[in-house]
Motif scaffolding. Structure first.
Motif, PDB file in Angstrom:
ATOM      1  N   ALA A 169       0.832  -1.209   0.000  1.00 12.90           N
ATOM      2  CA  ALA A 169       0.000   0.000   0.000  1.00 12.90           C
ATOM      3  C   ALA A 169       0.862   1.251   0.000  1.00 12.90           C
ATOM      4  N   LEU A 170       1.924   1.272   0.791  1.00 12.39           N
ATOM      5  CA  LEU A 170       2.781   2.452   0.857  1.00 12.39           C
ATOM      6  C   LEU A 170       3.686   2.552  -0.366  1.00 12.39           C
ATOM      7  N   TYR A 171       4.035   1.417  -0.960  1.00 15.19           N
ATOM      8  CA  TYR A 171       4.815   1.449  -2.203  1.00 15.19           C
ATOM      9  C   TYR A 171       3.980   2.122  -3.302  1.00 15.19           C
ATOM     10  N   ASP A 172       2.703   1.783  -3.358  1.00 15.55           N
ATOM     11  CA  ASP A 172       1.814   2.451  -4.313  1.00 15.55           C
ATOM     12  C   ASP A 172       1.707   3.943  -3.995  1.00 15.55           C
ATOM     13  N   ALA A 173       1.646   4.271  -2.697  1.00 15.48           N
ATOM     14  CA  ALA A 173       1.481   5.662  -2.282  1.00 15.48           C
ATOM     15  C   ALA A 173       2.659   6.540  -2.703  1.00 15.48           C
ATOM     16  N   ILE A 174       3.864   5.976  -2.732  1.00 17.57           N
ATOM     17  CA  ILE A 174       5.042   6.778  -3.105  1.00 17.57           C
ATOM     18  C   ILE A 174       5.255   6.822  -4.619  1.00 17.57           C
ATOM     19  N   GLY A 175       4.412   6.123  -5.369  1.00 16.26           N
ATOM     20  CA  GLY A 175       4.578   6.099  -6.813  1.00 16.26           C
ATOM     21  C   GLY A 175       5.333   4.897  -7.316  1.00 16.26           C
ATOM     22  N   GLY A 176       5.379   3.843  -6.497  1.00 16.19           N
ATOM     23  CA  GLY A 176       6.029   2.608  -6.934  1.00 16.19           C
ATOM     24  C   GLY A 176       7.509   2.775  -7.203  1.00 16.19           C
ATOM     25  N   ALA A 177       7.983   2.067  -8.208  1.00 14.03           N
ATOM     26  CA  ALA A 177       9.407   2.064  -8.529  1.00 14.03           C
ATOM     27  C   ALA A 177       9.918   3.459  -8.885  1.00 14.03           C
ATOM     28  N   ASP A 178       9.132   4.216  -9.626  1.00 18.99           N
ATOM     29  CA  ASP A 178       9.576   5.558 -10.022  1.00 18.99           C
ATOM     30  C   ASP A 178       9.767   6.446  -8.801  1.00 18.99           C
ATOM     31  N   GLY A 179       8.834   6.374  -7.851  1.00 17.28           N
ATOM     32  CA  GLY A 179       8.950   7.191  -6.651  1.00 17.28           C
ATOM     33  C   GLY A 179      10.139   6.804  -5.805  1.00 17.28           C
TER      34      GLY A 179
END
Length: 321
Positions: A167-177
């Motif tokens: 959930a937090l990986y998605d929140a930061i924008g995944g790999a790009d973030g």
């Protein structure tokens, strides 16, 4: 990478929410002055290190060798002594490694640093990347997390919960973030896992040492409150995950950590990693141990602990001598 059941081998003394609140207040006060502050918990013997003065907000450049090192009085000679001592320690403690193993250590008082093993090897992070995910989120939000994000952050760091991490990986924008933040953090050898596979992020021991300095250092892209929050969670790790670099802390010394463990689907071998800060014989040391190719999770944990104990002890002795 979820919580594992493991017999406890030594007593863990938690940081406690009261001390964390005190650390935040002291960190704010320190922002008006200079220097750092050590806060003792008294009779427990466990201590927490309050963050140093708030950073100026300028991201660390990718060409800086190690951002946020704090006092750096190390000389080429002292670094050479440290490197030789840690090389010998890894050669002995890692002699039985079934795959690759590496270690990076930094003595915060002297700035003496050593990185040994794993040259050119690509390690996967497994769950140690969760500390990186939270650091990224704290940077993106200015440490202003929602109630839901805080709940997920606690689960992700303290319990190593995978759903919270996703959930937090998605929140930061995944790999790009994550990649964008890591450039600001000075992590030049780390590549985020693609397609939501955050545990397959690849890294180096030197980069994990840089990440620890972002979390624990004075010159950091994270503000004082964000650093204190992440430190607090790393000091409240679930009891069944008190293994890894914490083995290198003295009997009543402080430790804050994040572990990672993952069985590879390709060959069934285990990647086992541990990063954190420990107090060993009065020395506050940042330490990262990465390993892969372990036949079992237990073998990997034993290897990581052996290497951490040997490397931290060797660095402390080299600095003292």
């Amino acid at each position: 990478m979820t919580s594992r059941h493991r017999a406890r081998r030594r007593r863990r003394i938690p940081l406690g929410p009261g001390l964390f609140a005190l650390a935040l207040a002291l960190a704010a006060a320190l922002a008006l002055g200079t220097g750092s502050l050590h806060v003792s918990t008294g009779a427990t013997g466990r201590s927490a290190i309050a963050p140093d003065v708030a950073p100026d907000g300028t991201p660390a450049s990718s060409d800086r060798a190690v951002p946020g090192a704090g006092p750096t009085t190390a000389t080429p000679d002292s670094d050479a002594r440290a490197a030789q001592a840690v090389d010998r320690a890894l050669s002995s403690a890692g002699a039985g490694a079934e795959g690759a193993v590496s270690v990076a250590v930094l003595d915060l008082a002297s700035g003496a640093t050593a990185v040994s093993g794993g040259s050119g090897h690509e390690f996967i992070t497994a769950s140690i990347v969760k500390a990186d995910i939270l650091a990224t989120l704290l940077r993106q939000t200015g440490s202003d997390l929602t109630a839901q994000q805080r709940t997920e952050a606690v689960a992700m760091i303290e319990q190593s919960d995978n759903d919270a991490a996703s959930a937090l990986y998605d929140a930061i924008g995944g790999a790009d973030g994550l990649d964008e933040a890591n450039l600001a953090f000075g992590l030049t050898g780390t590549t985020a896992g693609q397609d939501g596979y955050w545990g397959l992020t690849t890294t180096t021991p030197a980069d994990q040492l840089r990440l620890l300095q972002v979390i624990f250092g004075q010159d950091s892209p994270l503000d004082a409150g964000g650093r204190a929050y992440l430190q607090q969670l790393m000091g409240e790790i679930a009891e069944d995950q008190d293994w890894g670099v914490s083995a290198a802390a003295s009997a009543e010394g402080a430790w804050m950590l994040k572990n990672g463990w993952l069985s590879r689907s390709t060959d069934g071998l285990w990647a086992v990693n541990s990063i954190g800060r420990v107090t060993h014989d009065g020395h506050d040391v940042l330490v990262a141990v990465l390993s892969d190719g372990n036949s079992t999770e237990e073998d990997g944990i034993a290897l990581v602990e052996s290497v951490a104990v040997a490397a931290v002890g060797a660095l402390a002795a080299a600095v003292t001598g």
